[in-house]
Structures are given as C-alpha cells and as structure tokens.
Write an enzyme that holds these catalytic residues in place. Structure first.
Site, PDB file in Angstrom:
ATOM      1  NE  ARG A   1     -23.235 -18.640  27.502  1.00 33.78           N
ATOM      2  CZ  ARG A   1     -23.912 -18.306  28.601  1.00 33.78           C
ATOM      3  NH1 ARG A   1     -25.212 -18.526  28.670  1.00 33.78           N
ATOM      4  NH2 ARG A   1     -23.300 -17.732  29.620  1.00 33.78           N
TER       5      ARG A   1
ATOM      6  CB  SER B   1     -25.341 -28.505   9.988  1.00 34.90           C
ATOM      7  OG  SER B   1     -25.606 -27.137   9.871  1.00 34.90           O
TER       8      SER B   1
ATOM      9  CG  LEU C   1     -18.005 -14.923  22.585  1.00 30.92           C
ATOM     10  CD1 LEU C   1     -16.810 -15.041  21.656  1.00 30.92           C
ATOM     11  CD2 LEU C   1     -18.133 -16.171  23.441  1.00 30.92           C
TER      12      LEU C   1
ATOM     13  CG  HIS D   1     -24.890 -13.322  11.730  1.00 30.32           C
ATOM     14  ND1 HIS D   1     -25.475 -13.506  12.973  1.00 30.32           N
ATOM     15  CD2 HIS D   1     -25.719 -12.512  11.031  1.00 30.32           C
ATOM     16  CE1 HIS D   1     -26.605 -12.821  13.011  1.00 30.32           C
ATOM     17  NE2 HIS D   1     -26.787 -12.205  11.851  1.00 30.32           N
TER      18      HIS D   1
HETATM   19  C1  GAR Z   1     -26.204 -21.410  11.682  1.00 27.11           C
HETATM   20  O1  GAR Z   1     -27.201 -20.983  10.788  1.00 27.11           O
HETATM   21  C2  GAR Z   1     -25.330 -20.244  12.083  1.00 27.11           C
HETATM   22  O2  GAR Z   1     -25.117 -19.333  11.055  1.00 27.11           O
HETATM   23  C3  GAR Z   1     -26.142 -19.638  13.194  1.00 27.11           C
HETATM   24  O3  GAR Z   1     -26.670 -20.718  13.896  1.00 27.11           O
HETATM   25  C4  GAR Z   1     -26.829 -21.825  13.012  1.00 27.11           C
HETATM   26  C5  GAR Z   1     -26.102 -23.001  13.620  1.00 27.11           C
HETATM   27  O4  GAR Z   1     -26.361 -24.153  12.895  1.00 27.11           O
HETATM   28  N1  GAR Z   1     -25.342 -18.805  14.023  1.00 27.11           N
HETATM   29  C6  GAR Z   1     -25.788 -17.712  14.601  1.00 27.11           C
HETATM   30  O5  GAR Z   1     -26.925 -17.329  14.521  1.00 27.11           O
HETATM   31  C7  GAR Z   1     -24.748 -16.958  15.419  1.00 27.11           C
HETATM   32  N2  GAR Z   1     -25.197 -15.638  15.703  1.00 27.11           N
HETATM   33  P1  GAR Z   1     -25.426 -25.407  13.006  1.00 27.11           P
HETATM   34  O6  GAR Z   1     -25.307 -25.732  14.493  1.00 27.11           O
HETATM   35  O7  GAR Z   1     -26.148 -26.491  12.266  1.00 27.11           O
HETATM   36  O8  GAR Z   1     -24.099 -25.058  12.406  1.00 27.11           O
END
Ligand code: GAR
Length: 209
Positions: A110, A31, A112, A128
């Site tokens: 993942r 998203s 890195l 994040h």
């Molecule tokens: C988002 O909330 C992003 O901030 C988080 O994963 C979700 C991905 O949603 N990322 C992390 O937690 C990274 N450490 P999306 O695929 O709908 O963008």
C-alpha cells in the site's frame, strides 16, 4: 574419572545483545519477513520482532509468522474504503502499542499517506525490487528487461512521502541474463533481497540501539 573440582561455579550469563523492537508490515507471501525472522532468531542479532501486521487477512505470510510464535495482527484496509488515513491511524495505534522502535515494510503493498510516513519518519524501512532510483513502482523486473539494462537488483531505503524515493541504505545487484523472463529475474533478485534486508536492518539497529 574423578572431577578435579568439587564446587561448581555459577555459569556467567551469556552476553545478551540489546535488541531493538521492530514491527514488520506485510501484504502477501512474506519471504522477506521470513529472512528477517531467521536473522532475529540469532542471539547476536540486534533486532526482535514484536509484531507482524498485515493489511490482508489472507496474506500467506501470517501463517509463517504464527508458526514462528510471533504476534500477528490484521488490519484490513477494505472497511476503511477511501479513508487511507483512518486505516493508518489504526495501524499506528497497533505499532505504538507493540513497543516497536522501527517499522520494517516487507512486501507491504500500500502506498502510505504522508501522515503515517511523518509519524515514523527516519524509523521506517522498505525493500524495493530494483536498483533505485531506477524502476520505482510496480513490475520492476519486466521494466528492467524491457529497458535492456545489464544490471538489476534491490534496494533498502528509508520511507519518505515520495514513493520509493527515500534515502538509500543498501543495495544488491544481479546480472540480467539474455534469456531472463520477469520470473527468472525476480527469483535472482529475491535471493539478494533475503540477504540484503537482514544486513541493512542489522546495521541500522546497531546505530539506533
Ligand atoms: C519483494 O520482492 C519486495 O521487494 C516487493 O514485494 C515482494 C514481496 O515479497 N516490494 C515491493 O514491490 C514494494 N514496492 P515477499 O512478500 O515474499 O517478501
């Protein structure tokens, strides 16, 4: 009505914004990637997506990217087993071949290796779902509710070898409501993510472009 001019002048070409080529890495729903695709579709937005890369062949975001006519690539981490760097060397080769100047992690789940982080030092961004340095890692919304904080949110930062530790480029906050569940809070934060990431990327592209 008679036209007052019989000769037409060639139209001056619309002023073109120099676009910084970017690659987006995803693992799932995508998203945030969708929000970036929408921003990049604006003629005056200074970034252009040259590649969407997923480590998961079944990431739903791949279909979103394909529907938008973007180049997609899957480099599945599974065949590489524990050799994370070998996986990342393939990713890096694809990123280099794409011509990307910046790498944008958008739900790339993942951790890195220092090798890839070094290869893209100062040129890799992540989003994040917390107000870093609070709540690094996973299950951030649950942790925020458990900690009883009144404010939660999201952070865009440069990627460094410490997980969720790089220099902060932008943050957006939301209130934590009394009846919030991790799901309701996540949804409120996600709305902000979709606004914050395009804004921060724009600012960075205008600096490097
Ligand atoms: C988002 O909330 C992003 O901030 C988080 O994963 C979700 C991905 O949603 N990322 C992390 O937690 C990274 N450490 P999306 O695929 O709908 O963008």
């Amino acid at each position: 009505m008679k036209k007052s001019h019989t000769r037409t002048r060639a139209k001056a070409p619309a002023k073109k914004t120099e676009k910084v080529p970017i690659a987006i890495l995803i693992s799932g729903r995508g998203s945030n990637m969708r929000a970036l695709i929408e921003a990049c579709a604006r003629p005056d937005y200074p970034a252009e997506i040259v590649l969407v890369l997923s480590n998961r062949p079944d990431a739903p975001g791949l279909e979103v990217a394909e529907a938008a006519g973007l180049k997609t690539l899957v480099i599945d981490h599974k065949p590489f087993g524990k050799d994370r760097e070998a996986h990342e060397r393939e990713i890096d080769a694809a990123l280099q071949a794409s011509g990307a100047m910046l790498v944008v992690l958008a739900g790339y789940m993942r951790v890195l290796t220092p090798w890839l982080v070094k290869a893209w030092e100062d040129r890799m961004l992540n989003i994040h779902p917390s107000l870093l340095p609070a709540f690094p890692g996973l299950h951030t919304h649950e942790a925020a509710i458990k900690a009883g904080v009144k404010e939660h949110g999201c952070t865009v930062h440069l990627v460094t070898s410490g997980v969720d530790e790089g220099p902060i480029l932008g943050q957006a906050s939301v209130p934590v409501l009394e009846n919030d569940t991790p799901e309701t809070l996540a949804a409120r934060v996600l709305e902000q993510e979709h606004l914050l990431y395009p804004d921060v990327l724009e600012m960075i592209c205008r600096t490097v472009g």
